[in-house]
Design an enzyme around this catalytic site. Structure first.
Site, PDB file in Angstrom:
ATOM      1  N   SER A  69       0.832  -1.210   0.000  1.00 21.95           N
ATOM      2  CA  SER A  69       0.000   0.000   0.000  1.00 21.95           C
ATOM      3  C   SER A  69       0.861   1.251   0.000  1.00 21.95           C
ATOM      4  O   SER A  69       1.960   1.250   0.555  1.00 21.95           O
ATOM      5  CB  SER A  69      -0.898   0.029   1.250  1.00 21.95           C
ATOM      6  N   ASP A 123      -0.359   4.365   9.976  1.00 22.80           N
ATOM      7  CA  ASP A 123      -0.711   3.711   8.699  1.00 22.80           C
ATOM      8  C   ASP A 123      -2.202   3.787   8.379  1.00 22.80           C
ATOM      9  O   ASP A 123      -2.729   2.932   7.657  1.00 22.80           O
ATOM     10  CB  ASP A 123      -0.265   2.236   8.713  1.00 22.80           C
TER      11      ASP A 123
END
Ligand code: GRF
Length: 196
Positions: free
Chosen positions: A134, A143
């Site tokens: 990602s 995150d």
């Protein structure tokens, strides 16, 4: 587009970006490489003729003091975009405030699955058959920022953290190189994404 890239380790993702930027057609270049320690990947600065800097986390009495020093150092290069690519350190809110939304992070999992410093190990431990890579806009969460791009990566029987990470990294690199290109050509508007 001027990039500052921050690393903590070998900088294999950084190397991929440097390779892409070596093409004069690529609309971005790395103007400085920074690290929070004496990272092996800083040697890429010599190899590619790019200035490097190190702001060692252990040299500061607090994360905030470290963050202030890091902001000052990054600002010297007047980047358009700061890329955390293998920085194994949470940046304090002051760093996010200084550069967001032009502050990206690569993560070796399919966020929001497996956030944090051990995304690859956690995927193995969870016994999943697929994980991913990602690219996100860094915000004050761990995150949890807006996802720019992500792609599934299979977990194979017998995978170790290392074999799985080696399968994830090339995907991370491809996503990163494409996203930087899209940002440089304004095909991707980080302000819009971060506001959405
Ligand atoms: C990459 O998978 C990155 O997403 C993660 O740590 C790894 C760094 O690898 N945070 P390298 O230093 O780029 O080889």
């Amino acid at each position: 587009l001027k990039l500052v890239v921050l690393i903590s380790g070998g900088g294999s993702n950084l190397r991929a970006l440097l390779e892409a930027a070596a093409d004069p057609e690529y609309p971005a270049r790395v103007v400085a490489i920074g690290a929070d320690r004496d990272a092996d990947g800083l040697v890429l600065g010599e190899e590619y003729g790019i200035p490097t800097f190190s702001v060692p986390f252990t040299a500061y009495e607090s994360r905030d003091a470290w963050g202030e020093a890091l902001i000052e150092e990054i600002r010297r290069w007047e980047p358009d975009l700061v890329v955390l690519s293998g920085l194994m350190r949470l940046v304090p809110a002051s760093v996010v405030a200084a550069f967001s939304p032009f502050l990206l992070n690569t993560h070796p999992a399919y966020l929001p699955e497996f956030p944090g410093a051990h995304g690859v190990r956690d995927a193995i431990a969870a016994g999943v058959t697929q994980t991913g890579a990602s690219l996100i806009v860094v915000d004050d969460s761990v995150d949890g920022g807006p996802i720019i791009a992500q792609e599934r990566v299979p977990v194979l029987p017998g995978d170790t953290e290392s074999t799985l990470h080696d399968r994830i990294k090339p995907v991370e690199r491809r996503l990163l190189i494409q996203a930087v290109r899209d940002i440089a050509t304004a095909d991707l508007d980080l302000k819009e994404l971060a506001a959405s």
